[in-house]
Scaffold this motif. Structure first.
Motif, PDB file in Angstrom:
ATOM      1  N   ASN A   1       0.844  -1.321  -0.022  1.00  0.00           N
ATOM      2  CA  ASN A   1       0.030  -0.094   0.148  1.00  0.00           C
ATOM      3  C   ASN A   1       0.755   1.359  -0.083  1.00  0.00           C
ATOM      4  OD1 ASN A   1      -2.272  -1.463   0.212  1.00  0.00           O
ATOM      5  ND2 ASN A   1      -2.939  -1.429   2.023  1.00  0.00           N
ATOM      6  N   ALA A   2       1.948   1.190   0.863  1.00  0.00           N
ATOM      7  CA  ALA A   2       2.850   2.344   0.711  1.00  0.00           C
ATOM      8  C   ALA A   2       3.524   2.532  -0.661  1.00  0.00           C
ATOM      9  CB  ALA A   2       4.051   2.176   1.749  1.00  0.00           C
ATOM     10  N   TYR A   3       4.034   1.733  -1.211  1.00  0.00           N
ATOM     11  CA  TYR A   3       4.507   1.811  -2.541  1.00  0.00           C
ATOM     12  C   TYR A   3       3.485   2.266  -3.624  1.00  0.00           C
ATOM     13  CZ  TYR A   3       6.686   0.337  -6.844  1.00  0.00           C
ATOM     14  OH  TYR A   3       7.102   0.432  -8.202  1.00  0.00           O
ATOM     15  N   ASP A   4       2.383   1.623  -3.445  1.00  0.00           N
ATOM     16  CA  ASP A   4       1.317   2.173  -4.358  1.00  0.00           C
ATOM     17  C   ASP A   4       1.009   3.596  -3.991  1.00  0.00           C
ATOM     18  OD1 ASP A   4      -0.796   1.765  -6.330  1.00  0.00           O
ATOM     19  OD2 ASP A   4      -2.147   1.910  -4.730  1.00  0.00           O
ATOM     20  N   ALA A   5       0.810   4.062  -2.870  1.00  0.00           N
ATOM     21  CA  ALA A   5       0.822   5.632  -2.693  1.00  0.00           C
ATOM     22  C   ALA A   5       1.736   6.495  -3.200  1.00  0.00           C
ATOM     23  CB  ALA A   5       0.556   5.765  -1.007  1.00  0.00           C
ATOM     24  N   VAL A   6       3.042   6.111  -2.990  1.00  0.00           N
ATOM     25  CA  VAL A   6       3.969   6.672  -3.712  1.00  0.00           C
ATOM     26  C   VAL A   6       3.939   6.969  -5.092  1.00  0.00           C
ATOM     27  CG1 VAL A   6       6.700   6.829  -3.761  1.00  0.00           C
ATOM     28  CG2 VAL A   6       5.836   6.336  -1.599  1.00  0.00           C
ATOM     29  N   ARG A   7       3.917   5.747  -5.542  1.00  0.00           N
ATOM     30  CA  ARG A   7       3.680   5.792  -7.155  1.00  0.00           C
ATOM     31  C   ARG A   7       2.639   6.641  -7.607  1.00  0.00           C
ATOM     32  NH1 ARG A   7       5.825   1.816 -10.503  1.00  0.00           N
ATOM     33  NH2 ARG A   7       5.098   3.135 -12.146  1.00  0.00           N
ATOM     34  N   ARG A   8       1.432   6.915  -6.808  1.00  0.00           N
ATOM     35  CA  ARG A   8       0.373   7.560  -7.318  1.00  0.00           C
ATOM     36  C   ARG A   8       0.349   8.894  -6.908  1.00  0.00           C
ATOM     37  NH1 ARG A   8      -4.802   4.301  -8.133  1.00  0.00           N
ATOM     38  NH2 ARG A   8      -4.033   2.042  -8.060  1.00  0.00           N
ATOM     39  N   ILE A   9       1.405   9.312  -6.170  1.00  0.00           N
ATOM     40  CA  ILE A   9       1.337  10.819  -5.746  1.00  0.00           C
ATOM     41  C   ILE A   9       1.474  11.773  -7.024  1.00  0.00           C
ATOM     42  CG2 ILE A   9       3.959  11.126  -5.481  1.00  0.00           C
ATOM     43  CD1 ILE A   9       1.858  12.224  -2.530  1.00  0.00           C
ATOM     44  N   THR A  10       2.143  11.230  -8.115  1.00  0.00           N
ATOM     45  CA  THR A  10       2.134  12.103  -9.075  1.00  0.00           C
ATOM     46  C   THR A  10       0.938  12.437  -9.821  1.00  0.00           C
ATOM     47  OG1 THR A  10       2.833  10.317 -10.492  1.00  0.00           O
ATOM     48  CG2 THR A  10       4.473  11.377  -9.660  1.00  0.00           C
ATOM     49  N   GLN A  11      -0.084  11.479  -9.584  1.00  0.00           N
ATOM     50  CA  GLN A  11      -1.600  11.617 -10.126  1.00  0.00           C
ATOM     51  C   GLN A  11      -2.415  12.403  -9.662  1.00  0.00           C
ATOM     52  OE1 GLN A  11      -3.098   7.763 -10.372  1.00  0.00           O
ATOM     53  NE2 GLN A  11      -1.353   6.985 -11.962  1.00  0.00           N
ATOM     54  N   LEU A  12      -2.100  13.166  -8.312  1.00  0.00           N
ATOM     55  CA  LEU A  12      -2.795  14.065  -7.805  1.00  0.00           C
ATOM     56  C   LEU A  12      -2.969  15.369  -8.500  1.00  0.00           C
ATOM     57  CD1 LEU A  12      -1.534  14.001  -4.220  1.00  0.00           C
ATOM     58  CD2 LEU A  12      -3.754  13.129  -5.085  1.00  0.00           C
ATOM     59  N   PRO A  13      -4.129  15.907  -8.534  1.00  0.00           N
ATOM     60  CA  PRO A  13      -4.371  17.368  -9.250  1.00  0.00           C
ATOM     61  C   PRO A  13      -3.325  18.462  -8.582  1.00  0.00           C
ATOM     62  CG  PRO A  13      -6.416  16.321  -8.666  1.00  0.00           C
ATOM     63  CD  PRO A  13      -5.428  15.610  -7.771  1.00  0.00           C
ATOM     64  N   ASP A  14      -2.919  19.322  -9.663  1.00  0.00           N
ATOM     65  CA  ASP A  14      -2.041  20.312  -9.344  1.00  0.00           C
ATOM     66  C   ASP A  14      -3.012  21.212  -8.493  1.00  0.00           C
ATOM     67  OD1 ASP A  14       0.147  19.180 -10.701  1.00  0.00           O
ATOM     68  OD2 ASP A  14      -0.477  20.305 -12.526  1.00  0.00           O
ATOM     69  N   ALA A  15      -3.909  21.279  -8.456  1.00  0.00           N
ATOM     70  CA  ALA A  15      -4.842  22.115  -7.700  1.00  0.00           C
ATOM     71  C   ALA A  15      -4.669  22.064  -6.095  1.00  0.00           C
ATOM     72  CB  ALA A  15      -6.531  22.060  -7.924  1.00  0.00           C
ATOM     73  N   TYR A  16      -4.459  21.047  -5.766  1.00  0.00           N
ATOM     74  CA  TYR A  16      -4.087  20.834  -4.244  1.00  0.00           C
ATOM     75  C   TYR A  16      -2.914  21.515  -3.892  1.00  0.00           C
ATOM     76  CZ  TYR A  16      -7.222  16.717  -4.339  1.00  0.00           C
ATOM     77  OH  TYR A  16      -8.213  15.856  -4.275  1.00  0.00           O
ATOM     78  N   PHE A  17      -1.731  21.998  -4.802  1.00  0.00           N
ATOM     79  CA  PHE A  17      -0.805  22.537  -4.362  1.00  0.00           C
ATOM     80  C   PHE A  17      -0.662  24.108  -4.857  1.00  0.00           C
ATOM     81  CE2 PHE A  17       0.333  18.107  -5.343  1.00  0.00           C
ATOM     82  CZ  PHE A  17       0.621  17.537  -4.092  1.00  0.00           C
ATOM     83  N   ILE A  18      -1.909  24.619  -5.174  1.00  0.00           N
ATOM     84  CA  ILE A  18      -1.984  25.986  -5.332  1.00  0.00           C
ATOM     85  C   ILE A  18      -2.184  26.720  -4.299  1.00  0.00           C
ATOM     86  CG2 ILE A  18      -3.260  27.904  -6.633  1.00  0.00           C
ATOM     87  CD1 ILE A  18      -3.253  25.544  -8.860  1.00  0.00           C
ATOM     88  N   ARG A  19      -1.455  27.874  -3.833  1.00  0.00           N
ATOM     89  CA  ARG A  19      -1.823  28.476  -2.564  1.00  0.00           C
ATOM     90  C   ARG A  19      -3.042  29.284  -2.630  1.00  0.00           C
ATOM     91  NH1 ARG A  19       2.671  30.100   1.056  1.00  0.00           N
ATOM     92  NH2 ARG A  19       4.287  28.579   0.720  1.00  0.00           N
ATOM     93  N   GLY A  20      -3.579  29.649  -3.693  1.00  0.00           N
ATOM     94  CA  GLY A  20      -4.829  30.410  -3.560  1.00  0.00           C
ATOM     95  C   GLY A  20      -5.904  29.615  -3.238  1.00  0.00           C
ATOM     96  N   ASP A  21      -5.823  28.357  -3.487  1.00  0.00           N
ATOM     97  CA  ASP A  21      -6.923  27.459  -3.138  1.00  0.00           C
ATOM     98  C   ASP A  21      -7.019  27.294  -1.676  1.00  0.00           C
ATOM     99  OD1 ASP A  21      -7.830  27.060  -5.781  1.00  0.00           O
ATOM    100  OD2 ASP A  21      -6.889  25.148  -6.064  1.00  0.00           O
ATOM    101  N   ALA A  22      -6.070  27.504  -0.918  1.00  0.00           N
ATOM    102  CA  ALA A  22      -6.025  27.360   0.478  1.00  0.00           C
ATOM    103  C   ALA A  22      -7.150  28.266   1.155  1.00  0.00           C
ATOM    104  CB  ALA A  22      -4.682  27.890   1.058  1.00  0.00           C
ATOM    105  N   LYS A  23      -7.438  29.330   0.467  1.00  0.00           N
ATOM    106  CA  LYS A  23      -8.347  30.351   1.048  1.00  0.00           C
ATOM    107  C   LYS A  23      -9.691  29.722   0.709  1.00  0.00           C
ATOM    108  CE  LYS A  23      -5.973  34.563   0.315  1.00  0.00           C
ATOM    109  NZ  LYS A  23      -5.908  35.826  -0.690  1.00  0.00           N
ATOM    110  N   ALA A  24      -9.934  28.885  -0.566  1.00  0.00           N
ATOM    111  CA  ALA A  24     -11.360  28.351  -0.677  1.00  0.00           C
ATOM    112  C   ALA A  24     -11.477  27.303   0.151  1.00  0.00           C
ATOM    113  CB  ALA A  24     -11.082  27.892  -2.245  1.00  0.00           C
TER     114      ALA A  24
END
Length: 67
Positions: free
Chosen positions: A19-42
């Motif tokens: 499960n840990a290996y699978d999670a590390v492999r899938r982290i690149t598939q996360l949407p870029d919106a999670y890492f945008i600072r402007g979305d923190a306010k929303a």
């Protein structure tokens, strides 16, 4: 290598490693919106609105309960 490691470790430990290996492999598939600072306010605004429809509990109902 898998054949030599599998008998050495319990199945729960192997499943956790898979499960840990699978999670590390899938982290690149996360949407870029999670890492945008402007979305923190929303996101903070959404958290403030969580359960806003429930309202406060009525404190007088337990104090005036019939005996």
């Amino acid at each position: 290598m898998k054949r030599t490691l599998n008998p050495s470790f319990p199945e729960s430990m192997l499943q956790t490693a898979r499960n840990a290996y699978d999670a590390v492999r899938r982290i690149t598939q996360l949407p870029d919106a999670y890492f945008i600072r402007g979305d923190a306010k929303a996101f903070a605004a959404l958290l403030r609105l969580k359960d806003v429809h429930k309202g406060p509990a009525c404190p007088s109902s337990s104090a005036t309960a019939p005996a």
